[in-house]
Design a protein around this motif. Structure first.
Motif, mmCIF file in Angstrom:
data_model
loop_
_atom_site.group_PDB
_atom_site.id
_atom_site.type_symbol
_atom_site.label_atom_id
_atom_site.label_comp_id
_atom_site.label_asym_id
_atom_site.label_seq_id
_atom_site.Cartn_x
_atom_site.Cartn_y
_atom_site.Cartn_z
ATOM 1 N N ARG A 246 0.782 -1.227 -0.066
ATOM 2 C CA ARG A 246 0.064 0.091 -0.047
ATOM 3 C C ARG A 246 0.694 1.382 0.077
ATOM 4 N NH1 ARG A 246 -5.354 -0.111 -0.045
ATOM 5 N NH2 ARG A 246 -6.611 -1.860 1.150
ATOM 6 N N ALA A 247 1.869 1.231 0.644
ATOM 7 C CA ALA A 247 2.775 2.488 0.826
ATOM 8 C C ALA A 247 3.633 2.398 -0.436
ATOM 9 C CB ALA A 247 3.563 2.280 2.209
ATOM 10 N N HIS A 248 4.327 1.565 -0.833
ATOM 11 C CA HIS A 248 5.315 1.288 -1.909
ATOM 12 C C HIS A 248 4.963 0.187 -2.654
ATOM 13 C CE1 HIS A 248 7.627 3.835 0.910
ATOM 14 N NE2 HIS A 248 7.483 3.081 1.703
ATOM 15 N N PRO A 249 3.984 0.392 -3.796
ATOM 16 C CA PRO A 249 3.580 -0.530 -4.865
ATOM 17 C C PRO A 249 4.669 -0.948 -5.686
ATOM 18 C CG PRO A 249 2.441 1.554 -5.141
ATOM 19 C CD PRO A 249 3.229 1.810 -3.844
ATOM 20 N N THR A 250 4.769 -1.970 -6.072
ATOM 21 C CA THR A 250 5.656 -2.236 -7.295
ATOM 22 C C THR A 250 4.777 -3.125 -8.264
ATOM 23 O OG1 THR A 250 6.101 -4.344 -6.060
ATOM 24 C CG2 THR A 250 7.756 -2.477 -5.841
ATOM 25 N N ASP A 251 5.529 -3.701 -9.449
ATOM 26 C CA ASP A 251 4.720 -4.348 -10.411
ATOM 27 C C ASP A 251 4.288 -5.541 -10.013
ATOM 28 O OD1 ASP A 251 3.681 -4.805 -12.952
ATOM 29 O OD2 ASP A 251 5.487 -4.984 -13.785
ATOM 30 N N ASP A 252 3.639 -5.933 -9.229
ATOM 31 C CA ASP A 252 3.076 -7.303 -8.895
ATOM 32 C C ASP A 252 1.595 -7.295 -8.711
ATOM 33 O OD1 ASP A 252 2.521 -6.926 -6.001
ATOM 34 O OD2 ASP A 252 4.610 -5.818 -6.227
ATOM 35 N N LEU A 253 0.988 -8.511 -8.492
ATOM 36 C CA LEU A 253 -0.613 -8.776 -8.213
ATOM 37 C C LEU A 253 -0.910 -8.148 -7.119
ATOM 38 C CD1 LEU A 253 -2.587 -11.972 -8.816
ATOM 39 C CD2 LEU A 253 -2.574 -10.920 -6.775
ATOM 40 N N LEU A 254 -0.353 -8.315 -5.934
ATOM 41 C CA LEU A 254 -0.720 -7.774 -4.746
ATOM 42 C C LEU A 254 -0.740 -6.167 -4.732
ATOM 43 C CD1 LEU A 254 -1.658 -9.121 -2.094
ATOM 44 C CD2 LEU A 254 0.683 -8.678 -0.995
ATOM 45 N N SER A 255 0.076 -5.597 -5.255
ATOM 46 C CA SER A 255 0.223 -3.962 -5.488
ATOM 47 C C SER A 255 -1.118 -3.497 -6.350
ATOM 48 C CB SER A 255 1.577 -3.666 -6.130
ATOM 49 O OG SER A 255 2.650 -3.936 -5.285
ATOM 50 N N ASP A 256 -1.212 -4.350 -7.445
ATOM 51 C CA ASP A 256 -2.248 -4.264 -8.359
ATOM 52 C C ASP A 256 -3.542 -4.052 -7.268
ATOM 53 O OD1 ASP A 256 -0.702 -3.876 -10.257
ATOM 54 O OD2 ASP A 256 -1.333 -6.015 -11.280
ATOM 55 N N LEU A 257 -3.527 -4.984 -6.668
ATOM 56 C CA LEU A 257 -4.885 -5.268 -5.707
ATOM 57 C C LEU A 257 -5.275 -4.233 -4.518
ATOM 58 C CD1 LEU A 257 -5.090 -9.133 -5.353
ATOM 59 C CD2 LEU A 257 -6.478 -7.869 -6.671
ATOM 60 N N THR A 258 -4.101 -3.592 -4.199
ATOM 61 C CA THR A 258 -4.177 -2.409 -3.303
ATOM 62 C C THR A 258 -4.901 -1.165 -3.721
ATOM 63 O OG1 THR A 258 -2.070 -1.687 -3.858
ATOM 64 C CG2 THR A 258 -2.133 -3.097 -2.102
ATOM 65 N N THR A 259 -5.082 -1.136 -5.267
ATOM 66 C CA THR A 259 -5.708 -0.056 -5.814
ATOM 67 C C THR A 259 -7.153 -0.195 -5.931
ATOM 68 O OG1 THR A 259 -5.471 -1.018 -7.919
ATOM 69 C CG2 THR A 259 -3.810 0.350 -7.191
ATOM 70 N N THR A 260 -7.795 -1.324 -5.389
ATOM 71 C CA THR A 260 -9.087 -1.603 -5.356
ATOM 72 C C THR A 260 -9.840 -1.485 -3.892
ATOM 73 O OG1 THR A 260 -8.776 -3.952 -4.627
ATOM 74 C CG2 THR A 260 -8.484 -3.832 -6.667
ATOM 75 N N ASP A 261 -10.921 -1.620 -3.975
ATOM 76 C CA ASP A 261 -11.609 -1.437 -2.711
ATOM 77 C C ASP A 261 -11.637 -2.733 -1.686
ATOM 78 O OD1 ASP A 261 -13.336 -3.324 -3.678
ATOM 79 O OD2 ASP A 261 -15.230 -2.460 -3.508
ATOM 80 N N LEU A 262 -10.613 -3.523 -1.745
ATOM 81 C CA LEU A 262 -10.391 -4.568 -0.853
ATOM 82 C C LEU A 262 -9.793 -3.879 0.556
ATOM 83 C CD1 LEU A 262 -8.956 -7.157 -3.104
ATOM 84 C CD2 LEU A 262 -11.233 -7.362 -2.193
ATOM 85 N N THR A 263 -10.454 -4.414 1.600
ATOM 86 C CA THR A 263 -9.643 -3.951 2.833
ATOM 87 C C THR A 263 -8.459 -4.594 3.049
ATOM 88 O OG1 THR A 263 -10.698 -5.722 4.267
ATOM 89 C CG2 THR A 263 -12.013 -3.853 3.815
#
Length: 440
Positions: A246-263
């Motif tokens: 969340r603080a430092h996104p990179t090019d990966d699936l988990l970083s992509d998902l932090t831009t969604t409405d998932l808690t």
């Protein structure tokens, strides 16, 4: 090992599409009393009183003989569950595929009864947050839509180069170490573990710690205490990783998902689910698949002489081994299935391994034949819960099997075949160790 309550396969998208749409009733609103439906009487001669689990002596790759006999005599049959519930056992390919694809059968964990010994007494809790395999639409739809685009065939194939690099590095390490080696620890486990690191964006600095935790879970002497400690450490690791992304996104699936409405709790749950679903299954396919090829030398020779058959070989190994061997669904309403009335609330156990050995679907099904076109197998499930990571698993196996047998043309078991320790008690079948050797 990740417990798969509704189907033993990894959660995934339909092959070749990467997307899907959930439609139909919001079954999440159905009352918990669905478990209380009165059973229909069955003749004693047609009642299965214990789910068959014992594999034939000397045949570690074959399903229990009783499952094959049931499939030929009555592919849908009444079964008494360990807790006294009267449900069903399905062993035929056609009926199994139908149940997996029918929205009237639920994957909700809290509605289910389980066929194995030592099952949970009383109502089960709902699925852990982020576990896609044990929930229904509309909750399943929300998660699935967010993830489906991340697991397209194109994106997974783009990871082929990285799989090849990781595979080559471990083959080099095996050659430097010299034989014998335990193939599970040296090859089958670290390849999918490192690919999960790629998928989730685990930094190079943290990968050693990550692999330490995951290695504990594949150790031959694993017990429940060690498993729970390793699982707690991995859960904490993923939760911290979510905060970092969340603080430092990179090019990966988990970083992509932090831009969604998932808690953050949902993100951590999904990350843990992807780790559990994508690691143990592929690791056991690589090790058990190698064991099967080494005990079928003519098939190993075919793969070694023509690595181009890797795609076909992988599908046949998936069908033949069906390591995620058993699933459960629950009827949400009365359903007629091939002349049998399955009533609302009744659990239906699906023997995927028996279905994948159905001679009505696959001629000479008990033979491992890499020349077979094994399309239509159910190793990855079917329907909306079909394995989400199947394309990544295929990429890993398509690279790892030919590379291993090409690098070590004299590869063979280092101990008698009957001494290989099997994971017979697990819902993901495999081996605990696979000692192999080769000529220098």
């Amino acid at each position: 090992m990740h417990s798969e309550p509704s189907t033993p396969t990894t959660e995934t998208t339909r092959q070749g599409t990467g997307t899907h749409t959930d439609r139909g009733t919001d079954h999440a609103a159905l009352p918990g009393t669905i478990r209380e439906t009165a059973p229909e009487a069955a003749p004693a001669s047609e009642l299965v009183t214990a789910f068959p689990t014992a594999r034939p002596s000397g045949c570690p790759f074959d399903p229990p003989r009783e499952l094959g006999e049931l499939r030929e005599e009555r592919p849908i049959t009444r079964m008494r569950y360990p807790d006294g519930h009267m449900g069903w056992l399905v062993t035929g390919h056609s009926a199994t595929r139908t149940v997996l694809g029918d929205r009237r059968f639920s994957s909700r964990q809290e509605l289910m009864h389980y066929p194995g010994p030592g099952t949970h007494e009383g109502p089960l809790p709902p699925a852990p947050l982020g576990d896609l395999t044990a929930i229904d639409p509309p909750h399943h739809t929300r998660y699935r839509r967010l993830l489906a685009g991340k697991f397209t065939v194109r994106r997974m194939r783009a990871l082929t180069t990285r799989v090849e690099e990781i595979t080559l590095a471990h083959l080099d390490a095996m050659e430097r170490q010299g034989s014998p080696v335990d193939l599970v620890a040296a090859y089958a486990h670290p390849i999918p573990a490192l690919m999960i690191c790629e998928l989730l964006g685990v930094s190079q600095a943290d990968r050693e710690l990550f692999q330490q935790h995951t290695s504990v879970m594949s150790a031959p002497d694993l017990n429940m205490e060690k498993f729970m400690a390793a699982w707690a450490a991995l859960t904490e690791f993923i939760a911290n990783l979510v905060v970092t992304k969340r603080a430092h996104p990179t090019d990966d699936l988990l970083s992509d998902l932090t831009t969604t409405d998932l808690t953050e709790e949902e993100l951590a749950g999904i990350g843990t689910f992807l780790l559990a679903a994508g690691l143990d299954t592929t690791a056991n396919m690589l090790s058990l698949g190698t064991y099967a090829l080494l005990t079928n030398p003519e098939q190993a020779a075919a793969l070694r002489s023509d690595p181009e058959i890797a795609d076909q070989a992988v599908e046949e190994l998936l069908r033949y081994l069906t390591i995620a061997h058993t699933g459960v669904r629950v009827a949400l309403e009365d359903v007629e299935l091939d002349g049998h009335l399955i009533k609302a609330g009744e659990s239906v156990t699906l023997s995927l391994m028996a279905a994948n050995r159905d001679p009505a679907r696959f001629p000479d099904p008990d033979a491992l034949d890499l020349s077979r076109k094994a399309t239509g197998h159910l190793a990855f499930g079917h329907g909306i819960h079909q394995c989400l990571g199947q394309q990544l698993a295929r990429v890993e196996m398509r690279v790892a099997f030919p590379a291993l047998f090409t690098r070590f043309p004299t590869l063979r078991l280092a101990v008698p075949a009957e001494e290989i320790p099997l994971r017979s008690e697990s819902n993901i079948y495999g081996v605990r160790r696979l000692p192999v050797t080769w000529d220098a």
